[in-house]
Write an enzyme that holds these catalytic residues in place. Structure first.
Site, mmCIF file in Angstrom:
data_model
loop_
_atom_site.group_PDB
_atom_site.id
_atom_site.type_symbol
_atom_site.label_atom_id
_atom_site.label_comp_id
_atom_site.label_asym_id
_atom_site.label_seq_id
_atom_site.Cartn_x
_atom_site.Cartn_y
_atom_site.Cartn_z
ATOM 1 N N ARG A 132 0.705 -1.199 0.239
ATOM 2 C CA ARG A 132 0.137 -0.058 0.029
ATOM 3 C C ARG A 132 0.816 1.209 -0.024
ATOM 4 O O ARG A 132 0.378 2.297 0.124
ATOM 5 C CB ARG A 132 -1.093 0.261 1.174
ATOM 6 N N LYS B 158 2.679 11.983 -10.822
ATOM 7 C CA LYS B 158 1.828 11.089 -11.735
ATOM 8 C C LYS B 158 2.594 9.885 -12.106
ATOM 9 O O LYS B 158 3.779 9.725 -12.458
ATOM 10 C CB LYS B 158 1.577 12.046 -13.041
ATOM 11 N N GLU C 46 9.700 20.399 -23.946
ATOM 12 C CA GLU C 46 9.210 20.517 -22.705
ATOM 13 C C GLU C 46 9.369 21.958 -21.746
ATOM 14 O O GLU C 46 8.700 22.637 -21.541
ATOM 15 C CB GLU C 46 9.025 19.370 -21.410
ATOM 16 N N LYS D 92 7.069 23.747 -12.268
ATOM 17 C CA LYS D 92 5.876 22.636 -12.287
ATOM 18 C C LYS D 92 5.821 22.410 -10.592
ATOM 19 O O LYS D 92 4.723 21.973 -10.217
ATOM 20 C CB LYS D 92 6.705 21.347 -12.566
ATOM 21 N N GLU E 161 -4.980 17.672 -10.098
ATOM 22 C CA GLU E 161 -5.759 18.315 -11.328
ATOM 23 C C GLU E 161 -7.067 18.503 -11.003
ATOM 24 O O GLU E 161 -8.032 18.155 -11.989
ATOM 25 C CB GLU E 161 -5.300 17.321 -12.618
ATOM 26 N N ARG F 94 -3.521 22.795 -12.829
ATOM 27 C CA ARG F 94 -2.458 21.728 -13.434
ATOM 28 C C ARG F 94 -2.585 21.582 -15.143
ATOM 29 O O ARG F 94 -1.775 21.157 -15.981
ATOM 30 C CB ARG F 94 -2.828 20.690 -12.795
ATOM 31 N N ASN G 29 -0.473 20.953 -19.995
ATOM 32 C CA ASN G 29 -0.917 20.149 -21.123
ATOM 33 C C ASN G 29 -0.759 21.182 -22.331
ATOM 34 O O ASN G 29 -1.386 20.658 -23.525
ATOM 35 C CB ASN G 29 -2.162 19.465 -20.841
ATOM 36 N N HIS H 216 -0.229 19.242 -25.758
ATOM 37 C CA HIS H 216 -0.346 18.134 -25.452
ATOM 38 C C HIS H 216 -1.692 17.399 -25.826
ATOM 39 O O HIS H 216 -1.621 16.179 -26.270
ATOM 40 C CB HIS H 216 -0.451 17.631 -23.945
ATOM 41 N N HIS I 37 -0.342 14.268 -27.925
ATOM 42 C CA HIS I 37 -0.978 12.938 -27.621
ATOM 43 C C HIS I 37 -1.512 12.410 -28.749
ATOM 44 O O HIS I 37 -1.392 11.074 -29.016
ATOM 45 C CB HIS I 37 -1.735 12.961 -26.589
ATOM 46 N N HIS J 273 7.957 11.890 -27.120
ATOM 47 C CA HIS J 273 6.813 12.922 -26.579
ATOM 48 C C HIS J 273 7.077 14.331 -27.049
ATOM 49 O O HIS J 273 6.291 14.915 -27.420
ATOM 50 C CB HIS J 273 6.678 12.566 -25.351
HETATM 51 N N1 NAD Z 1 4.713 11.031 -14.941
HETATM 52 C C1 NAD Z 1 4.693 12.344 -15.818
HETATM 53 O O1 NAD Z 1 4.123 13.185 -15.339
HETATM 54 C C2 NAD Z 1 5.112 12.076 -17.228
HETATM 55 C C3 NAD Z 1 5.120 13.392 -17.963
HETATM 56 C C4 NAD Z 1 5.786 13.227 -19.287
HETATM 57 C C5 NAD Z 1 5.927 11.806 -19.859
HETATM 58 N N2 NAD Z 1 5.793 10.852 -19.096
HETATM 59 C C6 NAD Z 1 6.419 9.427 -19.532
HETATM 60 O O2 NAD Z 1 7.753 9.538 -19.696
HETATM 61 C C7 NAD Z 1 8.011 8.595 -20.740
HETATM 62 C C8 NAD Z 1 9.245 9.097 -21.599
HETATM 63 O O3 NAD Z 1 10.290 9.418 -20.949
HETATM 64 P P1 NAD Z 1 11.533 9.706 -21.568
HETATM 65 O O4 NAD Z 1 11.522 10.770 -22.648
HETATM 66 O O5 NAD Z 1 12.696 10.295 -20.272
HETATM 67 O O6 NAD Z 1 12.192 8.565 -22.203
HETATM 68 P P2 NAD Z 1 12.706 6.982 -21.928
HETATM 69 O O7 NAD Z 1 12.632 6.889 -20.044
HETATM 70 O O8 NAD Z 1 12.644 5.951 -22.608
HETATM 71 O O9 NAD Z 1 14.376 7.409 -21.828
HETATM 72 C C9 NAD Z 1 14.755 7.663 -23.060
HETATM 73 C C10 NAD Z 1 15.963 7.062 -23.729
HETATM 74 O O10 NAD Z 1 17.005 7.431 -23.032
HETATM 75 C C11 NAD Z 1 17.880 6.536 -22.296
HETATM 76 N N3 NAD Z 1 18.553 7.050 -21.207
HETATM 77 C C12 NAD Z 1 17.935 7.901 -20.045
HETATM 78 N N4 NAD Z 1 18.979 8.333 -19.263
HETATM 79 C C13 NAD Z 1 20.130 8.366 -19.980
HETATM 80 C C14 NAD Z 1 21.138 8.722 -19.776
HETATM 81 N N5 NAD Z 1 21.532 9.788 -18.581
HETATM 82 N N6 NAD Z 1 22.291 8.647 -20.837
HETATM 83 C C15 NAD Z 1 21.974 8.060 -22.060
HETATM 84 N N7 NAD Z 1 20.900 7.520 -22.148
HETATM 85 C C16 NAD Z 1 19.829 7.741 -21.022
HETATM 86 C C17 NAD Z 1 16.830 5.595 -21.842
HETATM 87 O O11 NAD Z 1 17.448 4.194 -21.716
HETATM 88 C C18 NAD Z 1 15.835 5.567 -23.050
HETATM 89 O O12 NAD Z 1 16.491 4.555 -24.272
HETATM 90 C C19 NAD Z 1 6.945 7.959 -21.374
HETATM 91 O O13 NAD Z 1 6.232 6.729 -20.727
HETATM 92 C C20 NAD Z 1 5.839 9.088 -20.894
HETATM 93 O O14 NAD Z 1 4.370 8.450 -20.822
HETATM 94 C C21 NAD Z 1 5.313 10.832 -17.782
HETATM 95 ZN ZN ZN Z 2 4.840 16.388 -21.880
#
Ligand code: NAD
Ligand code: ZN
Length: 362
Positions: free
Chosen positions: A121, A143, A185, A227, A237, A242, A246, A249, A253, A266
Site C-alpha cells: 500500500r 503522476k 518541454e 512545475k 488536477e 495543472r 498540457n 499535449h 498525444h 513525446h
Molecule cells: N509522469 C509524468 O508526469 C510524465 C510526464 C511526461 C512523460 N511521461 C512518460 O515518460 C516517458 C518518456 O520518458 P523519456 O522521454 O525520459 O524516455 P525514456 O525513459 O524511454 O528514456 C529515453 C531513452 O534515453 C535513455 N537514457 C535515459 N537516461 C540516459 C542517460 N543519462 N544517458 C543516456 N541514455 C539515457 C533510456 O535508456 C531510453 O533509451 C513516457 O512513458 C511518458 O508517458 C510521464
Molecule cells: Zn509532456
C-alpha cells in the site's frame, strides 16, 4: 546544489538540482529517514553508466543496494513488468526497511513510482531522473502509471516522491534527439508561465544542445520551480490549474497515438502540438502572428519537427475525443495569449481544429 520545494502538507518534498552531485545522494537520502535498504529500478544502459556511482554513495551512507533492471522500452510500463518487479521486491524484502529509487527517464520513473505506490500500500520512492524530459517534467508531480493495450497511462495514481534528485551532468550521455525532446518541454514552460525562461532558451539554445552544464542547470531549475508551483496549487488536477501543463499535449498525444508511439518521441509530438495550438489561438484572434513566429522559430532552431508526417488526421481527431482533459463532452485546449501566459478554452470548433492540423501536415 539548489533546492525547490513542492508544498503539499504531509506530502511535501524537495527537488535538488545541480551538476556532478550524484556522489552526494547518499547523505541526502539518509537525512530523510525513510529506510536503510534501497531497491533501485533502472535499465541495463543506465545501470552501466551511473549504477556504480549511485551504489557507492548509498553504501557510504550505510544504505544497502539492490538493483532490478527492466528492458529499455516503453513496454516496461506494463502490468507484467510491474508485477514481476513487485514479486522480486517481495522476495528481497526480508528483515529490511526498503524504499524505491527510480534511476532513469520517464519510463523507469513512471513504472518505479507505480510499483512503489502499490507495494504494501505504498513505500517511499525517490526519483533520480536521467533524461532532460524527466528532470524538467515527468519526475515531478507524482503522476505514476503503467500502460494498457487500450491506451497509455491508463492504470496509475498520484503518488508523490520523497525527493527528486536531478544531476544535469547525467544528461551528458543522452542522445541529441533526447536533448531536443526535453527542450520541447522546457519551451512549453516558457510559453505557459515564464517569458524570461523562453528568452533564456532562445539565447542559449546552442549551449543547451551542446549540454553546457550551467545552462542545463538553469533550465532544469526554472522548469522545476514552475512545475512545483503548479503542482503545489493543484496536486490532483482538480482545480484546472495543472491543466496548463498540457499546452501542446492535446494534439501531441494524438500524434503519438496515431503513429503507434513509435515514430515520434513525446517532445517531438508536443512541439508540433504547440505550433497547432498557437495557430488556433491566432485564428481565434487571441494570440499574435508575431508571437506564434517567435515560438515556431525557436522550435525550429532547436531542430524539433515542423510538420506531421504520415499520420492519419482522422485517427488523430478520434484520439482527441478521448482526451483526459475533456469534460462534459466538450474538447478543451490550452491556448497561448502571449509568451508567458496561456488560457484554457472549451468547445473549439472541430473544422478549425481539422483545418489547422491539416495545415501542419507534410
Ligand atoms: N509522469 C509524468 O508526469 C510524465 C510526464 C511526461 C512523460 N511521461 C512518460 O515518460 C516517458 C518518456 O520518458 P523519456 O522521454 O525520459 O524516455 P525514456 O525513459 O524511454 O528514456 C529515453 C531513452 O534515453 C535513455 N537514457 C535515459 N537516461 C540516459 C542517460 N543519462 N544517458 C543516456 N541514455 C539515457 C533510456 O535508456 C531510453 O533509451 C513516457 O512513458 C511518458 O508517458 C510521464
Ligand atoms: Zn509532456
Amino acid at each position: 546544489m539548489k533546492h525547490v520545494s513542492v508544498s503539499l502538507k504531509e506530502n511535501s518534498y524537495k527537488i535538488i538540482v545541480g551538476h556532478n552531485i550524484l556522489p552526494k545522494i547518499g547523505n541526502q537520502i539518509k537525512s530523510l529517514k525513510i529506510g536503510d535498504d534501497a531497491v533501485v529500478i533502472t535499465n541495463p544502459l543506465i545501470k552501466k553508466l551511473y549504477g556504480n556511482v549511485l551504489a557507492k554513495s548509498l553504501k557510504k551512507s550505510r544504505i544497502s543496494v539492490k538493483f532490478f533492471c527492466v528492458l529499455d522500452t516503453e513496454k516496461s510500463k506494463s502490468q507484467k513488468v510491474a508485477f514481476d518487479v513487485i514479486q522480486k521486491i517481495a522476495q528481497h524484502d526480508v528483515k529490511k526497511k526498503i524504499f524505491v529509487i527510480a534511476l532513469g527517464g520517464g519510463v523507469v520513473g513512471d513504472l518505479a513510482g507505480f510499483v512503489a505506490s502499490i507495494y504494501k500500500r505504498g513505500i517511499p520512492c525517490i526519483q533520480v531522473p536521467t533524461t532532460f524530459l524527466a528532470q524538467t517534467d515527468s519526475a515531478i508531480g507524482g503522476k505514476v502509471a503503467i500502460d494498457l493495450p487500450a491506451g497509455k497511462n491508463l492504470v496509475g495514481a498520484f503518488y508523490q516522491p520523497k525527493l527528486v534528485f536531478s544531476d544535469v551532468a547525467l544528461l551528458k550521455t543522452l542522445s541529441q534527439r533526447q536533448v531536443k525532446n526535453g527542450l520541447a518541454e522546457a519551451v512549453k514552460y516558457g510559453v505557459i508561465k515564464d517569458k524570461d525562461l523562453f528568452g533564456y532558451i532562445k539565447r542559449n539554445s546552442k549551449k543547451l544542445l551542446l549540454r553546457d552544464l550551467f545552462a542545463l542547470s538553469h533550465v532544469v531549475l526554472k522548469c522545476s520551480r514552475i512545475k512545483a508551483d503548479v503542482v503545489s496549487k493543484d496536486e490532483k488536477e482538480k482545480k484546472g490549474i495543472r491543466t496548463i501543463l498540457n499546452f501542446g499535449h492535446t494534439v501531441g498525444h494524438a500524434i503519438e497515438a496515431a503513429s503507434s508511439y513509435d515514430r515520434y518521441q513525446h517532445g517531438e509530438a508536443i512541439s508540433i502540438g504547440m505550433r497547432v495550438a498557437g495557430s488556433i489561438a491566432c485564428t481565434m484572434g487571441i494570440f499574435s502572428q508575431k508571437n506564434l513566429r517567435l515560438i515556431e522559430d525557436l522550435l525550429s532552431e532547436i531542430g524539433l519537427p515542423e510538420k506531421i508526417k504520415n499520420v492519419n488526421v482522422a485517427s488523430m481527431i478520434k484520439t482527441m475525443a478521448h482526451d483526459k482533459k475533456n469534460i462534459s463532452k466538450k474538447n478543451r485546449f490550452v491556448l497561448p495569449r502571449k509568451v508567458g501566459q496561456v488560457c484554457v478554452m472549451e468547445g473549439i470548433s472541430l473544422p478549425l481544429i481539422q483545418k489547422t492540423i491539416k495545415s501542419y501536415c507534410a
